[in-house]
Write an enzyme that holds these catalytic residues in place. Sequence first.
Site, PDB file in Angstrom:
ATOM      1  N   PRO A   1       0.813  -1.218   0.000  1.00 17.64           N
ATOM      2  CA  PRO A   1       0.000   0.000   0.000  1.00 17.64           C
ATOM      3  C   PRO A   1       0.847   1.269   0.000  1.00 17.64           C
ATOM      4  O   PRO A   1       1.873   1.342   0.668  1.00 17.64           O
ATOM      5  CB  PRO A   1      -0.829  -0.116   1.275  1.00 17.64           C
ATOM      6  CG  PRO A   1      -0.152  -1.127   2.113  1.00 17.64           C
ATOM      7  CD  PRO A   1       0.705  -1.971   1.238  1.00 17.64           C
ATOM      8  N   GLU A   2       0.429   2.253  -0.782  1.00 15.95           N
ATOM      9  CA  GLU A   2       1.071   3.564  -0.824  1.00 15.95           C
ATOM     10  C   GLU A   2       0.084   4.592  -0.256  1.00 15.95           C
ATOM     11  O   GLU A   2      -0.972   4.232   0.238  1.00 15.95           O
ATOM     12  CB  GLU A   2       1.470   3.907  -2.268  1.00 15.95           C
ATOM     13  CG  GLU A   2       2.359   2.833  -2.905  1.00 15.95           C
ATOM     14  CD  GLU A   2       2.810   3.201  -4.308  1.00 15.95           C
ATOM     15  OE1 GLU A   2       2.961   4.397  -4.582  1.00 15.95           O
ATOM     16  OE2 GLU A   2       2.996   2.290  -5.126  1.00 15.95           O
TER      17      GLU A   2
END
Length: 285
Positions: free
Chosen positions: A15-16
């Site tokens: 995840p960013e």
Amino acid sequence: MGGLATAMLGCPGMPELPEVETIRRSLLSRLEGRRLVAVAASGSPLRQPIQEAAWQACVGARLEDLTRRGKYLIGHLGRHAAVFHLGMSGRLLVQPASSPAPAHTHLTLGFSDGLELRLVDPRRFGVAVVMPAEEVSLYPPLARLGVDPLEGDVEAALASLAGTRAPIRNALLDQSVVAGLGNIYANEALARAGIRPTTPAGRLSPARRARLARATRDTLADALAAGGTTLADGGFVDGDGNGGYFAVALRVYGREGQPCQECGAAIRRAVMAGRSAFYCPRCQR
Ligand SMILES: [Zn+2]
């Protein structure tokens, strides 16, 4: 062992910022104001061991807020702050306490009214630590973070790279410069700005820095509006287990050999610092 293999594949599920922000919003909408009533840990360490006794000391506190710094989430539990990072494969899910816990649930926080926040992390690269609230800003991983691209001055952060020979794609992944970008959005922001990933970070003109700062913010805002990026091979889900829809909008990431949507040239892939970079050889200079 898995670290290098995952790096070569580009960690598709990692995840960013848009994914972490999407998770933050979904968790807060379900849990804000609820009282922590129970804590259970699996006993398996994440990046560090889970200090179950420290978590038990938070029982009775309400979740007053959930904030984000880069890819970190910070739960505000009265006198305590809970810091989470999802690592490569972590998920934070809000589920009824009556439902069976998924495999690889390593921390369970029971809240009032029968809801549990479950940290599920098969590869255990995540972080879940609790500390006195006044110490959270001194916590080294948070203290080291650079500007948040949704709130801070990305252009100034890029200007601070003057003289840096590292490729701009690699500089964008450095969390002490800009906090929250990972490989998907670093590549996408460069495509949007028309800048080749291999360009030395310290050689961007002021006009190109301004364009990249704007492209970074716009890329993240569009991804956030789409609920993040969930690739076909899985990965990110929000607190309710739903994926995001930005994958269809990707310009270059994961599109090696496919036509550029602007000019039709085949998208190229290069490997830089062990991670794939994707770009259009005509639109990105
Ligand atoms: Zn092109």
